[in-house]
Scaffold this active site. Structure first.
Site, PDB file in Angstrom:
ATOM      1  N   GLY A 189      20.602 -16.502  -5.702  1.00  0.00           N
ATOM      2  CA  GLY A 189      19.275 -16.467  -6.327  1.00  0.00           C
ATOM      3  C   GLY A 189      19.463 -16.396  -7.834  1.00  0.00           C
ATOM      4  N   SER A 190      19.579 -15.161  -8.348  1.00  0.00           N
ATOM      5  CA  SER A 190      19.858 -15.000  -9.790  1.00  0.00           C
ATOM      6  C   SER A 190      21.202 -15.617 -10.158  1.00  0.00           C
ATOM      7  CB  SER A 190      19.861 -13.512 -10.155  1.00  0.00           C
ATOM      8  OG  SER A 190      18.558 -12.983 -10.039  1.00  0.00           O
ATOM      9  N   GLU A 228      11.438 -18.238 -10.644  1.00  0.00           N
ATOM     10  CA  GLU A 228      11.916 -18.942 -11.857  1.00  0.00           C
ATOM     11  C   GLU A 228      12.662 -17.986 -12.807  1.00  0.00           C
ATOM     12  OE1 GLU A 228       9.942 -22.262 -13.358  1.00  0.00           O
ATOM     13  OE2 GLU A 228       8.935 -22.724 -11.473  1.00  0.00           O
TER      14      GLU A 228
HETATM   15  N1  CAA Z   1      19.766 -25.411 -20.946  1.00  0.00           N
HETATM   16  C1  CAA Z   1      20.767 -26.290 -20.692  1.00  0.00           C
HETATM   17  N2  CAA Z   1      21.973 -25.910 -20.237  1.00  0.00           N
HETATM   18  C2  CAA Z   1      22.176 -24.606 -20.023  1.00  0.00           C
HETATM   19  C3  CAA Z   1      21.189 -23.624 -20.281  1.00  0.00           C
HETATM   20  C4  CAA Z   1      19.934 -24.080 -20.768  1.00  0.00           C
HETATM   21  N3  CAA Z   1      18.944 -23.214 -21.053  1.00  0.00           N
HETATM   22  N4  CAA Z   1      21.670 -22.403 -19.953  1.00  0.00           N
HETATM   23  C5  CAA Z   1      22.940 -22.602 -19.529  1.00  0.00           C
HETATM   24  N5  CAA Z   1      23.237 -23.930 -19.578  1.00  0.00           N
HETATM   25  C6  CAA Z   1      24.491 -24.566 -19.185  1.00  0.00           C
HETATM   26  C7  CAA Z   1      25.652 -23.919 -19.931  1.00  0.00           C
HETATM   27  O1  CAA Z   1      25.888 -24.554 -21.172  1.00  0.00           O
HETATM   28  C8  CAA Z   1      26.773 -24.115 -18.972  1.00  0.00           C
HETATM   29  O2  CAA Z   1      27.318 -25.404 -19.128  1.00  0.00           O
HETATM   30  P1  CAA Z   1      28.889 -25.573 -19.551  1.00  0.00           P
HETATM   31  O3  CAA Z   1      29.654 -24.975 -18.406  1.00  0.00           O
HETATM   32  O4  CAA Z   1      29.065 -27.031 -19.705  1.00  0.00           O
HETATM   33  O5  CAA Z   1      29.046 -24.776 -20.802  1.00  0.00           O
HETATM   34  C9  CAA Z   1      26.114 -24.062 -17.598  1.00  0.00           C
HETATM   35  O6  CAA Z   1      24.759 -24.355 -17.815  1.00  0.00           O
HETATM   36  C10 CAA Z   1      26.273 -22.699 -16.957  1.00  0.00           C
HETATM   37  O7  CAA Z   1      25.725 -21.747 -17.852  1.00  0.00           O
HETATM   38  P2  CAA Z   1      26.174 -20.200 -17.852  1.00  0.00           P
HETATM   39  O8  CAA Z   1      27.669 -20.091 -17.910  1.00  0.00           O
HETATM   40  O9  CAA Z   1      25.369 -19.507 -18.895  1.00  0.00           O
HETATM   41  O10 CAA Z   1      25.701 -19.760 -16.396  1.00  0.00           O
HETATM   42  P3  CAA Z   1      25.750 -18.359 -15.704  1.00  0.00           P
HETATM   43  O11 CAA Z   1      26.353 -18.539 -14.368  1.00  0.00           O
HETATM   44  O12 CAA Z   1      26.341 -17.309 -16.626  1.00  0.00           O
HETATM   45  O13 CAA Z   1      24.197 -18.047 -15.462  1.00  0.00           O
HETATM   46  C11 CAA Z   1      21.978 -17.248 -15.842  1.00  0.00           C
HETATM   47  C12 CAA Z   1      23.306 -17.773 -16.445  1.00  0.00           C
HETATM   48  C13 CAA Z   1      21.063 -17.079 -17.035  1.00  0.00           C
HETATM   49  C14 CAA Z   1      22.151 -15.905 -15.146  1.00  0.00           C
HETATM   50  C15 CAA Z   1      21.442 -18.310 -14.866  1.00  0.00           C
HETATM   51  O14 CAA Z   1      22.216 -18.336 -13.690  1.00  0.00           O
HETATM   52  C16 CAA Z   1      19.991 -18.123 -14.457  1.00  0.00           C
HETATM   53  O15 CAA Z   1      19.081 -18.494 -15.205  1.00  0.00           O
HETATM   54  N6  CAA Z   1      19.767 -17.573 -13.242  1.00  0.00           N
HETATM   55  C17 CAA Z   1      18.419 -17.509 -12.671  1.00  0.00           C
HETATM   56  C18 CAA Z   1      18.122 -18.709 -11.850  1.00  0.00           C
HETATM   57  C19 CAA Z   1      16.661 -18.910 -11.616  1.00  0.00           C
HETATM   58  O16 CAA Z   1      15.840 -18.804 -12.524  1.00  0.00           O
HETATM   59  N7  CAA Z   1      16.312 -19.263 -10.382  1.00  0.00           N
HETATM   60  C20 CAA Z   1      14.968 -19.556 -10.023  1.00  0.00           C
HETATM   61  C21 CAA Z   1      14.966 -20.743  -9.084  1.00  0.00           C
HETATM   62  S1  CAA Z   1      13.524 -21.720  -9.028  1.00  0.00           S
HETATM   63  C22 CAA Z   1      12.395 -20.866  -8.092  1.00  0.00           C
HETATM   64  O17 CAA Z   1      12.128 -19.754  -8.388  1.00  0.00           O
HETATM   65  C23 CAA Z   1      11.755 -21.515  -6.939  1.00  0.00           C
HETATM   66  C24 CAA Z   1      10.507 -22.268  -7.188  1.00  0.00           C
HETATM   67  O18 CAA Z   1      10.259 -23.311  -6.566  1.00  0.00           O
HETATM   68  C25 CAA Z   1       9.468 -21.729  -8.107  1.00  0.00           C
END
Ligand code: CAA
Length: 381
Positions: free
Chosen positions: A131-132, A364
């Site tokens: 999820g997260s 989200e």
């Molecule tokens: N825009 C573009 N690229 C991004 C970005 C952004 N805002 N944030 C990160 N990235 C890229 C990074 O550059 C990285 O790429 P590289 O490996 O090439 O450098 C890649 O994505 C991975 O980024 P992180 O290393 O920062 O990733 P992480 O594993 O540390 O995770 C996190 C960061 C913020 C915790 C992220 O996992 C996150 O946002 N988690 C929550 C997920 C979420 O919101 N889920 C909701 C799902 S949708 C839903 O709710 C259902 C629905 O239908 C409504």
């Protein structure tokens, strides 16, 4: 700095307010009780061009700026948050990534019918164990001639079973010891893509949320979105946009709860006076109004930054989502307190708003995830 809406933005807000109050709000309670998918309301919104609000007219959209999009979602959520989340997901995390990352062929094939309201879109990132921790997905895609074969399970899919196209994140291999994740566009009718269960939720019950199973789903290579290995970039940049949508939706729920509370406080008598004459109620209403206006301004600020292509838009979208969703929960709890026992009854709308608000600090990206995005942004600067 100009905080006034343009004439066009005011027109968008006023016309959608009228449609939402006349065509959506009167049906909200019945559709919630029966968990009925709001097809009729969506058809009306599609006719107004609201299934592709932020999509340029050349691709069949309404060509709104993000500020107008935020205003429109607030009005729709004020009438029914279930309808708003359906609209937000198809616009923010399906249409928008195709616009940003898609080839011209993908735009013609998928974006045009989405924006013209012929079909809905869905976003498939979360899984039962991811999820997260979104990069921990297990769904995988294996190359096979001109196709990829996908297997896995996706959770919490808004518009699951209703969508014509699904944006699906899947692992395509490994790179430097990390999962390589790619994004795919999968048509709703594709063999092997099925609804494995439907969630029966606390709130936003007219929006359909499902688990989706992918069993040997054959996807043509031309349906890779954004190229191999860019799946997380596609997903996270879509969520930056989606979080402005959820913030707007949260402002709409809070505004609706606030307005119901003002009317109730004027009508309800206790100790020989309308309860609106008591300071305990007046101060609650003052705080609810102040914080909802602050949430609205933060949301419109994030939307205006997106329109200006500002590089800190993602951080502001997270601040807006964090503040507006937490505020919606607080305002709805206070709205019930003002309504007393009546607020706990299904005869009063605040009971529904309270349930609808609860998910906004979770989907989200939870409030905790928004704090991670915001603090990373500050510390990097
Ligand atoms: N825009 C573009 N690229 C991004 C970005 C952004 N805002 N944030 C990160 N990235 C890229 C990074 O550059 C990285 O790429 P590289 O490996 O090439 O450098 C890649 O994505 C991975 O980024 P992180 O290393 O920062 O990733 P992480 O594993 O540390 O995770 C996190 C960061 C913020 C915790 C992220 O996992 C996150 O946002 N988690 C929550 C997920 C979420 O919101 N889920 C909701 C799902 S949708 C839903 O709710 C259902 C629905 O239908 C409504």
């Amino acid at each position: 700095m100009n905080l006034e809406l343009t004439e066009e933005q005011q027109m968008v807000r006023n016309s959608i307010r009228e449609f939402a109050q006349n065509e959506i709000a009167p049906l909200a309670r019945e559709y919630d009780e029966e968990e009925k998918f709001p097809r009729k309301q969506l058809d009306g919104l599609a006719e107004l061009g609201l299934l592709g609000m932020i999509i340029p007219e050349e691709y069949g959209g309404a060509g709104f700026d993000s500020v107008s999009y935020a205003l429109a979602l607030e009005e729709i959520a004020k009438a029914d948050a279930s309808v708003a989340v359906i609209i937000s997901v198809t616009n923010s995390v399906c249409c928008y990534p195709i616009l940003s990352w898609g080839t011209e062929e993908q735009k013609q094939k998928y974006l045009v019918p989405l924006a013209e309201g012929e079909m809905l879109g869905a976003f498939c990132l979360s899984e039962p164990q991811a999820g997260s921790d979104a990069s921990n997905i297990k769904t995988h895609a294996v190359e096979n001639g001109d196709f990829y074969i996908l297997n896995g399970t996706k959770s919490w899919v808004t518009n699951g079973g209703e969508a014509g196209v699904y944006l699906v994140m899947a692992a395509t291999g490994e790179n430097n010891g990390r999962k390589e994740i790619s994004a795919f566009l999968i048509e709703g009718e594709t063999e092997g893509l099925t609804v494995s269960s439907v969630e029966h939720k606390m709130g936003q019950r007219a929006s359909k949320t499902t688990e989706m199973s992918l069993t040997d789903v054959k996807v043509p290579k031309e349906n890779l979105l954004g190229g191999i290995g860019n799946g997380l970039k596609v997903a996270f940049s879509s969520l930056d946009n989606g979080r402005i949508g959820v913030a707007s939706l949260s402002v709409g729920i809070a505004q609706a709860a606030l307005e119901e509370s003002v009317n109730y406080a004027k009508d309800r008598n206790a100790f020989g006076h309308p309860i609106a004459e008591f300071q305990a109620i007046q101060f609650k209403l003052a705080d609810m109004t102040t914080n909802t206006e602050a949430a609205r301004l933060l949301t419109l600020r994030a939307a205006a930054m997106k329109d200006a292509n500002h590089k800190q838009t993602g951080i502001y979208a997270s601040m807006a989502k964090l503040f507006a969703s937490e505020n919606a929960n607080k305002v709805c709890a206070d709205a019930i307190q003002i309504h007393g026992g009546n607020g706990y009854s299904r005869h009063y709308n605040v009971e529904k708003f309270y349930r609808d608000a609860r998910i906004t600090t979770i989907y989200e990206g939870t409030s905790e995830i928004q704090r991670i995005v915001i603090s990373r942004g500050i510390l990097k600067a």
